[in-house]
Design a protein around this motif. Structure first.
Motif, PDB file in Angstrom:
ATOM      1  N   THR A 122       0.877  -1.163   0.000  1.00 22.86           N
ATOM      2  CA  THR A 122       0.000   0.000   0.000  1.00 22.86           C
ATOM      3  C   THR A 122       0.914   1.212   0.000  1.00 22.86           C
ATOM      4  O   THR A 122       1.998   1.186   0.605  1.00 22.86           O
ATOM      5  CB  THR A 122      -0.932   0.027   1.229  1.00 22.86           C
ATOM      6  N   ARG A 123       0.476   2.240  -0.716  1.00 23.58           N
ATOM      7  CA  ARG A 123       1.280   3.461  -0.782  1.00 23.58           C
ATOM      8  C   ARG A 123       0.377   4.644  -1.080  1.00 23.58           C
ATOM      9  O   ARG A 123      -0.756   4.479  -1.546  1.00 23.58           O
ATOM     10  CB  ARG A 123       2.385   3.342  -1.830  1.00 23.58           C
ATOM     11  N   ILE A 124       0.881   5.819  -0.808  1.00 26.43           N
ATOM     12  CA  ILE A 124       0.152   7.052  -1.083  1.00 26.43           C
ATOM     13  C   ILE A 124      -0.135   7.140  -2.575  1.00 26.43           C
ATOM     14  O   ILE A 124       0.674   6.722  -3.405  1.00 26.43           O
ATOM     15  CB  ILE A 124       0.978   8.276  -0.612  1.00 26.43           C
ATOM     16  N   ASP A 125      -1.268   7.731  -2.919  1.00 27.18           N
ATOM     17  CA  ASP A 125      -1.686   7.904  -4.306  1.00 27.18           C
ATOM     18  C   ASP A 125      -0.872   9.022  -4.960  1.00 27.18           C
ATOM     19  O   ASP A 125      -1.280  10.179  -4.991  1.00 27.18           O
ATOM     20  CB  ASP A 125      -3.181   8.223  -4.371  1.00 27.18           C
ATOM     21  N   ALA A 126       0.312   8.658  -5.419  1.00 25.88           N
ATOM     22  CA  ALA A 126       1.211   9.568  -6.129  1.00 25.88           C
ATOM     23  C   ALA A 126       2.117   8.696  -6.988  1.00 25.88           C
ATOM     24  O   ALA A 126       2.103   7.472  -6.888  1.00 25.88           O
ATOM     25  CB  ALA A 126       2.029  10.401  -5.140  1.00 25.88           C
ATOM     26  N   SER A 127       2.911   9.316  -7.809  1.00 23.51           N
ATOM     27  CA  SER A 127       3.836   8.583  -8.665  1.00 23.51           C
ATOM     28  C   SER A 127       4.728   7.670  -7.821  1.00 23.51           C
ATOM     29  O   SER A 127       5.236   8.074  -6.767  1.00 23.51           O
ATOM     30  CB  SER A 127       4.704   9.569  -9.444  1.00 23.51           C
ATOM     31  N   ALA A 128       4.938   6.454  -8.310  1.00 23.77           N
ATOM     32  CA  ALA A 128       5.822   5.518  -7.606  1.00 23.77           C
ATOM     33  C   ALA A 128       7.235   6.079  -7.487  1.00 23.77           C
ATOM     34  O   ALA A 128       7.967   5.732  -6.559  1.00 23.77           O
ATOM     35  CB  ALA A 128       5.838   4.169  -8.309  1.00 23.77           C
ATOM     36  N   LEU A 129       7.623   6.948  -8.412  1.00 26.54           N
ATOM     37  CA  LEU A 129       8.939   7.592  -8.303  1.00 26.54           C
ATOM     38  C   LEU A 129       9.013   8.461  -7.055  1.00 26.54           C
ATOM     39  O   LEU A 129      10.075   8.598  -6.454  1.00 26.54           O
ATOM     40  CB  LEU A 129       9.220   8.439  -9.546  1.00 26.54           C
ATOM     41  N   MET A 130       7.878   9.022  -6.663  1.00 31.62           N
ATOM     42  CA  MET A 130       7.844   9.883  -5.484  1.00 31.62           C
ATOM     43  C   MET A 130       7.643   9.096  -4.196  1.00 31.62           C
ATOM     44  O   MET A 130       8.181   9.460  -3.157  1.00 31.62           O
ATOM     45  CB  MET A 130       6.712  10.913  -5.619  1.00 31.62           C
ATOM     46  N   THR A 131       6.882   8.012  -4.265  1.00 32.50           N
ATOM     47  CA  THR A 131       6.521   7.285  -3.046  1.00 32.50           C
ATOM     48  C   THR A 131       7.395   6.078  -2.762  1.00 32.50           C
ATOM     49  O   THR A 131       7.518   5.666  -1.623  1.00 32.50           O
ATOM     50  CB  THR A 131       5.075   6.765  -3.129  1.00 32.50           C
ATOM     51  N   GLY A 132       7.961   5.488  -3.805  1.00 32.31           N
ATOM     52  CA  GLY A 132       8.609   4.203  -3.663  1.00 32.31           C
ATOM     53  C   GLY A 132       7.553   3.117  -3.633  1.00 32.31           C
ATOM     54  O   GLY A 132       6.350   3.399  -3.691  1.00 32.31           O
ATOM     55  N   ARG A 133       8.001   1.858  -3.566  1.00 31.55           N
ATOM     56  CA  ARG A 133       7.070   0.725  -3.551  1.00 31.55           C
ATOM     57  C   ARG A 133       7.661  -0.386  -2.705  1.00 31.55           C
ATOM     58  O   ARG A 133       8.647  -1.009  -3.091  1.00 31.55           O
ATOM     59  CB  ARG A 133       6.838   0.209  -4.971  1.00 31.55           C
ATOM     60  N   ALA A 134       7.058  -0.661  -1.566  1.00 32.47           N
ATOM     61  CA  ALA A 134       7.519  -1.758  -0.715  1.00 32.47           C
ATOM     62  C   ALA A 134       7.433  -3.090  -1.444  1.00 32.47           C
ATOM     63  O   ALA A 134       8.228  -3.998  -1.194  1.00 32.47           O
ATOM     64  CB  ALA A 134       6.692  -1.803   0.566  1.00 32.47           C
ATOM     65  N   SER A 135       6.487  -3.215  -2.368  1.00 27.58           N
ATOM     66  CA  SER A 135       6.300  -4.491  -3.077  1.00 27.58           C
ATOM     67  C   SER A 135       7.538  -4.899  -3.874  1.00 27.58           C
ATOM     68  O   SER A 135       7.784  -6.092  -4.067  1.00 27.58           O
ATOM     69  CB  SER A 135       5.073  -4.431  -3.989  1.00 27.58           C
ATOM     70  N   LYS A 136       8.324  -3.952  -4.306  1.00 31.11           N
ATOM     71  CA  LYS A 136       9.559  -4.298  -5.032  1.00 31.11           C
ATOM     72  C   LYS A 136      10.544  -5.010  -4.099  1.00 31.11           C
ATOM     73  O   LYS A 136      11.151  -6.016  -4.467  1.00 31.11           O
ATOM     74  CB  LYS A 136      10.205  -3.044  -5.624  1.00 31.11           C
ATOM     75  N   GLY A 137      10.711  -4.492  -2.893  1.00 30.69           N
ATOM     76  CA  GLY A 137      11.589  -5.138  -1.923  1.00 30.69           C
ATOM     77  C   GLY A 137      11.048  -6.483  -1.469  1.00 30.69           C
ATOM     78  O   GLY A 137      11.807  -7.438  -1.273  1.00 30.69           O
ATOM     79  N   ILE A 138       9.733  -6.575  -1.321  1.00 32.72           N
ATOM     80  CA  ILE A 138       9.106  -7.838  -0.944  1.00 32.72           C
ATOM     81  C   ILE A 138       9.344  -8.871  -2.043  1.00 32.72           C
ATOM     82  O   ILE A 138       9.731 -10.011  -1.767  1.00 32.72           O
ATOM     83  CB  ILE A 138       7.602  -7.639  -0.666  1.00 32.72           C
ATOM     84  N   ALA A 139       9.132  -8.459  -3.290  1.00 31.55           N
ATOM     85  CA  ALA A 139       9.350  -9.371  -4.425  1.00 31.55           C
ATOM     86  C   ALA A 139      10.804  -9.835  -4.471  1.00 31.55           C
ATOM     87  O   ALA A 139      11.085 -11.020  -4.693  1.00 31.55           O
ATOM     88  CB  ALA A 139       8.970  -8.686  -5.737  1.00 31.55           C
ATOM     89  N   HIS A 140      11.717  -8.928  -4.236  1.00 32.68           N
ATOM     90  CA  HIS A 140      13.146  -9.267  -4.228  1.00 32.68           C
ATOM     91  C   HIS A 140      13.436 -10.327  -3.164  1.00 32.68           C
ATOM     92  O   HIS A 140      14.140 -11.310  -3.424  1.00 32.68           O
ATOM     93  CB  HIS A 140      13.980  -8.011  -3.995  1.00 32.68           C
ATOM     94  N   ARG A 141      12.894 -10.135  -1.979  1.00 32.45           N
ATOM     95  CA  ARG A 141      13.129 -11.099  -0.901  1.00 32.45           C
ATOM     96  C   ARG A 141      12.463 -12.442  -1.187  1.00 32.45           C
ATOM     97  O   ARG A 141      13.013 -13.492  -0.856  1.00 32.45           O
ATOM     98  CB  ARG A 141      12.668 -10.512   0.421  1.00 32.45           C
ATOM     99  N   LEU A 142      11.274 -12.416  -1.787  1.00 32.65           N
ATOM    100  CA  LEU A 142      10.626 -13.677  -2.164  1.00 32.65           C
ATOM    101  C   LEU A 142      11.515 -14.455  -3.132  1.00 32.65           C
ATOM    102  O   LEU A 142      11.743 -15.655  -2.957  1.00 32.65           O
ATOM    103  CB  LEU A 142       9.255 -13.419  -2.777  1.00 32.65           C
ATOM    104  N   ARG A 143      12.026 -13.771  -4.160  1.00 29.63           N
ATOM    105  CA  ARG A 143      12.905 -14.432  -5.138  1.00 29.63           C
ATOM    106  C   ARG A 143      14.162 -14.967  -4.457  1.00 29.63           C
ATOM    107  O   ARG A 143      14.599 -16.078  -4.721  1.00 29.63           O
ATOM    108  CB  ARG A 143      13.290 -13.470  -6.257  1.00 29.63           C
ATOM    109  N   ARG A 144      14.745 -14.166  -3.591  1.00 31.37           N
ATOM    110  CA  ARG A 144      15.964 -14.558  -2.888  1.00 31.37           C
ATOM    111  C   ARG A 144      15.739 -15.794  -2.009  1.00 31.37           C
ATOM    112  O   ARG A 144      16.663 -16.565  -1.775  1.00 31.37           O
ATOM    113  CB  ARG A 144      16.481 -13.385  -2.052  1.00 31.37           C
ATOM    114  N   HIS A 145      14.504 -15.986  -1.572  1.00 30.34           N
ATOM    115  CA  HIS A 145      14.162 -17.156  -0.762  1.00 30.34           C
ATOM    116  C   HIS A 145      13.709 -18.338  -1.622  1.00 30.34           C
ATOM    117  O   HIS A 145      13.236 -19.342  -1.097  1.00 30.34           O
ATOM    118  CB  HIS A 145      13.087 -16.808   0.266  1.00 30.34           C
TER     119      HIS A 145
END
Length: 171
Positions: free
Chosen positions: A103-126
């Motif tokens: 979940t993130r604020i309703d703004a450009s992902a460039l401005m807010t970031g995205r926790a889902s990217k880090g979550i996806a990275h950790r899922l792949r790493r596992h």
């Protein structure tokens, strides 16, 4: 299994909607990250993991403390010590299908970031393989935007269709 981290309730609402969208495909367990501690995530047909975006990424001990300071509902004094980052440090290697959301604020992902990217990275790493691109659901301050819960349910139904159509030998 849907594992989530939530402090103001928005991510929990999304996780519950995802769980509801998956129920027509089987038994679904929707668990806050603290309750998922010690669970064997490798024993599920699909692992969906999500959390709020804090400071452009997944939560940290500092950002969780800040959420408590801002009056997050239902958070005990102990809760900030354990979140998705710590959960990922404890889970076993997997090999099954997974998906990530935030979940993130309703703004450009460039401005807010995205926790889902880090979550996806950790899922792949596992050892898990993603069956969909990481997804963001939008909030305004501490309120889920209208139609986001319905969109989360629809997204989950799509995940379920992917799993059903994928032969078990490939999963």
């Amino acid at each position: 299994m849907v594992v989530y981290e939530s402090y103001f309730g928005c991510t929990q609402q999304v996780a519950e909607a995802i769980g509801a969208g998956l129920t027509c495909y089987g038994t679904v367990h929707v668990l806050p990250v603290a309750q998922a501690r010690g669970m064997r995530a490798i024993d599920v047909d699909l692992l969906v993991v999500g959390g709020p975006t804090h400071a452009h990424a997944m939560t940290s001990a500092h950002s969780r403390e800040s959420a408590v300071d801002r009056g997050a509902d239902g958070v005990s004094a102990e809760a900030p010590a354990y979140g998705l980052r710590e959960w990922f440090d404890e889970i076993e290697q997997g090999a099954g299908p997974a998906a990530a959301f935030d979940t993130r604020i309703d703004a450009s992902a460039l401005m807010t970031g995205r926790a889902s990217k880090g979550i996806a990275h950790r899922l792949r790493r596992h050892g898990f393989h993603l069956v969909a691109e990481p997804e963001s659901f939008l909030v305004s301050h501490d309120t889920l935007l209208p139609d986001e819960a319905a969109r989360a349910r629809s997204w989950a139904e799509g995940l379920g269709r992917i799993i059903v159509q994928t032969p078990a030998s490939v999963r």
